[in-house]
Design a protein around this motif. Sequence first.
Motif, PDB file in Angstrom:
ATOM      1  N   PRO A  53     -17.528  12.962   4.110  1.00  9.32           N
ATOM      2  CA  PRO A  53     -16.747  12.676   2.900  1.00  9.32           C
ATOM      3  C   PRO A  53     -15.575  11.758   3.211  1.00  9.32           C
ATOM      4  N   PHE A  54     -15.282  10.841   2.287  1.00  6.00           N
ATOM      5  CA  PHE A  54     -14.118   9.980   2.438  1.00  6.00           C
ATOM      6  C   PHE A  54     -13.667   9.504   1.066  1.00  6.00           C
ATOM      7  N   THR A  55     -12.480   8.943   1.042  1.00  6.08           N
ATOM      8  CA  THR A  55     -11.856   8.502  -0.208  1.00  6.08           C
ATOM      9  C   THR A  55     -11.768   6.988  -0.246  1.00  6.08           C
ATOM     10  N   PHE A  56     -12.026   6.427  -1.414  1.00 12.28           N
ATOM     11  CA  PHE A  56     -11.855   4.996  -1.646  1.00 12.28           C
ATOM     12  C   PHE A  56     -10.720   4.831  -2.665  1.00 12.28           C
ATOM     13  N   PRO A  57      -9.456   4.722  -2.189  1.00 12.00           N
ATOM     14  CA  PRO A  57      -8.338   4.573  -3.122  1.00 12.00           C
ATOM     15  C   PRO A  57      -8.411   3.236  -3.870  1.00 12.00           C
ATOM     16  N   LEU A  58      -7.905   3.252  -5.075  1.00 12.72           N
ATOM     17  CA  LEU A  58      -7.848   2.019  -5.862  1.00 12.72           C
ATOM     18  C   LEU A  58      -6.483   1.361  -5.755  1.00 12.72           C
ATOM     19  N   ALA A  59      -5.563   1.976  -5.012  1.00 11.67           N
ATOM     20  CA  ALA A  59      -4.241   1.404  -4.774  1.00 11.67           C
ATOM     21  C   ALA A  59      -4.167   0.870  -3.346  1.00 11.67           C
ATOM     22  N   PHE A  60      -3.187   0.018  -3.107  1.00 15.95           N
ATOM     23  CA  PHE A  60      -3.045  -0.644  -1.812  1.00 15.95           C
ATOM     24  C   PHE A  60      -1.614  -0.504  -1.307  1.00 15.95           C
ATOM     25  N   THR A  61      -1.464  -0.747  -0.010  1.00 15.90           N
ATOM     26  CA  THR A  61      -0.152  -1.026   0.558  1.00 15.90           C
ATOM     27  C   THR A  61      -0.244  -2.365   1.273  1.00 15.90           C
ATOM     28  N   ILE A  62       0.895  -3.019   1.429  1.00 21.45           N
ATOM     29  CA  ILE A  62       0.935  -4.339   2.042  1.00 21.45           C
ATOM     30  C   ILE A  62       2.012  -4.367   3.120  1.00 21.45           C
ATOM     31  N   GLY A  63       1.752  -5.118   4.154  1.00 25.29           N
ATOM     32  CA  GLY A  63       2.716  -5.297   5.230  1.00 25.29           C
ATOM     33  C   GLY A  63       2.570  -6.685   5.820  1.00 25.29           C
ATOM     34  N   ALA A  64       3.492  -7.052   6.679  1.00 25.29           N
ATOM     35  CA  ALA A  64       3.449  -8.378   7.293  1.00 25.29           C
ATOM     36  C   ALA A  64       3.851  -8.277   8.756  1.00 25.29           C
ATOM     37  N   GLN A  65       3.378  -9.226   9.523  1.00 23.06           N
ATOM     38  CA  GLN A  65       3.784  -9.358  10.919  1.00 23.06           C
ATOM     39  C   GLN A  65       4.318 -10.764  11.132  1.00 23.06           C
ATOM     40  N   ASP A  66       5.493 -10.868  11.767  1.00 25.41           N
ATOM     41  CA  ASP A  66       6.057 -12.199  11.992  1.00 25.41           C
ATOM     42  C   ASP A  66       5.603 -12.742  13.342  1.00 25.41           C
ATOM     43  N   SER A  67       6.034 -13.938  13.664  1.00 26.63           N
ATOM     44  CA  SER A  67       5.571 -14.613  14.880  1.00 26.63           C
ATOM     45  C   SER A  67       6.165 -14.004  16.146  1.00 26.63           C
ATOM     46  N   TRP A  68       7.102 -13.068  16.000  1.00 24.35           N
ATOM     47  CA  TRP A  68       7.676 -12.372  17.151  1.00 24.35           C
ATOM     48  C   TRP A  68       6.988 -11.022  17.382  1.00 24.35           C
ATOM     49  N   GLY A  69       5.930 -10.756  16.605  1.00 25.67           N
ATOM     50  CA  GLY A  69       5.191  -9.516  16.779  1.00 25.67           C
ATOM     51  C   GLY A  69       5.792  -8.316  16.085  1.00 25.67           C
ATOM     52  N   ASN A  70       6.724  -8.547  15.168  1.00 27.01           N
ATOM     53  CA  ASN A  70       7.352  -7.453  14.428  1.00 27.01           C
ATOM     54  C   ASN A  70       6.541  -7.124  13.175  1.00 27.01           C
ATOM     55  N   ASP A  71       6.268  -5.832  12.954  1.00 30.45           N
ATOM     56  CA  ASP A  71       5.535  -5.379  11.771  1.00 30.45           C
ATOM     57  C   ASP A  71       6.496  -4.761  10.768  1.00 30.45           C
ATOM     58  N   THR A  72       6.389  -5.144   9.527  1.00 25.86           N
ATOM     59  CA  THR A  72       7.215  -4.552   8.478  1.00 25.86           C
ATOM     60  C   THR A  72       6.638  -3.206   8.053  1.00 25.86           C
TER      61      THR A  72
END
Length: 209
Positions: A53-72
């Motif tokens: 069993p698993f879930t397929f959410p219809l909502a999302f989250t977003i993030g970014a990574q900069d050129s210094w390897g930092n993740d938001t």
Amino acid sequence: MAPSSIQLTLVNQSEEQDNANVVLVTENFAPGYEATPLAWRVIQNLGRGDTHPFTFPLAFTIGAQDSWGNDTPQQTAMEGQAFDMVQAASGDELQLSGTPAKSEKEIVLRNKLPKGAVTANLFRDGLLTSTVTNLAPGQDGAFSMKPEFRIGVIRNVTEGTTLSGAELDEIPTRIVLLGILSADIVWQGGGTGPDAKPYTFKLENVINA
């Protein structure tokens, strides 16, 4: 009220005997970003007769990574919203933009840094579902995701991996979930020798929203 997620169960009724992984592949349908299929979920060690069993959410989250390897940090993202990667007093930050996306069907990330490329990452159920890389300052990355995925058997693939066109061709089955509240995905086929059959995946026990 529309459901926030779809409940799915993968049912192994196949004759597969090599402990193969089942891979669910998502695609970005935003113009200019179509050729970015990604292994969203990999289901392992599913023996014959087992269910997953698993879930397929219809909502999302977003993030970014900069050129210094930092993740938001990941932020909730809805269709029609845009996010800006900006240089704040503390460093690079991802912020919800006051200017929405041009399309109500897209989620957009804009690189507004003075220098440095950005990678935009979209997540579903905490797993990477699409990515747009190498966004130079002033460039935008767009996501347009449908309630569907491809499903098949590919070896040596991990979650979050971008697939080649040849690998995607090995996964012809598309599962469309529009209007569905829950369903089983029944996996059949396989075997060895002349009696082996192609793998198939089909929806059963569908409950509509």
